[in-house]
Write an enzyme that holds these catalytic residues in place. Sequence first.
Site, short mmCIF file in Angstrom:
data_model
loop_
_atom_site.label_atom_id
_atom_site.label_comp_id
_atom_site.label_asym_id
_atom_site.label_seq_id
_atom_site.Cartn_x
_atom_site.Cartn_y
_atom_site.Cartn_z
CD GLU A 1 1.15 10.01 -8.08
OE1 GLU A 1 1.31 9.04 -6.92
OE2 GLU A 1 0.82 9.81 -9.12
CG HIS B 1 7.55 0.70 -6.83
ND1 HIS B 1 7.34 -0.23 -8.05
CD2 HIS B 1 6.36 1.20 -6.34
CE1 HIS B 1 6.08 0.10 -8.05
NE2 HIS B 1 5.56 0.68 -7.20
#
Length: 327
Positions: free
Chosen positions: A60, A129
């Site tokens: 990322e 998450h």
Amino acid sequence: MAVITIREALNQAMREEMRRDEGVFLMGEEVAAYQGAYKVSKGLLEEFGDKRVVDSPITELGFAGLGVGAAMVGLRPIIEFMTFNFSILATDQIINSAAKMRYMSGGQFKIPIVFRGPNGSAFQVSSQHSQALESWYAHFPGLKVVMPSTPADAKGLLKSAIRDDDPVVFLEQERMYGNKGEVPDGEDFLVPLGVADVKREGTDCTVVARSMTVPLALKAAEELEKQGVSVEVVDPRTIRPLDIETIVNSVKKTNRLVIAEESHAFCGVGAEISAQVMEHAFDYLDAPVKRLSGADAPMPYAKNLERLALPDVERIVKAVREVSYLD
């Protein structure tokens, strides 16, 4: 008008903007060959090719940085995070580079980049998450933060975000990708950033909701109408810049405010809205502002506990009744 899902609305927005401007491209994990982890980029690789729909490695920080650099030289990247929980790994590029570059360069660089993907809870994906990160990104000057709640807003806001010359953090909600709604026809449909929307008009209490709490607030308003309470539902749509004027005008009309949000309460967007309403409309309030937020704990995996950790229709109804002194 066409009835489509939020997933389809986002796809339309990217497709139309990529056709309109050859500088727009999409990059992220599994956005090309797999057509997106949630199929938001379905068909884009086939139409635009692998130079404009780019599968990235699982890094990322790396592909966010590539996007910032591309924006600095005039392209308009859309950087997709498979989930915004993974954007935490890229915050140096988002916060220290994208948000600050225009200011630190004295305006020499524009940063027309969109960071987008699912934010907040899904269904039983547990603590790492399930985080709603909007207050984090909204804290830093230089970033615009957008949270759509309907297909029309998803399409119109994303198109505006792609055309914007500043970095935009565009937060979708994984639970809502399949939600359907009417979207105006035509490629010129835009929803301006920084403008709230009154989703339902009312006279007795204002509920400010965003993202997944908007449909919950609308269902609660229907239930409260049966009980003789008229609820106005305001969706900010853009967290930064925040259209506080629309919220304040609603509170001046209804004299009561409930804020419903998925994220944690401490240092949250709801706290900011509450403070600004106090500053601008204190004398109009007939009851203290009531905040409903996610539980102040990591998200549990168990379905029953996950349900208890999030706002729901029943809790919104109860909160409105409390500030209306009906309970």
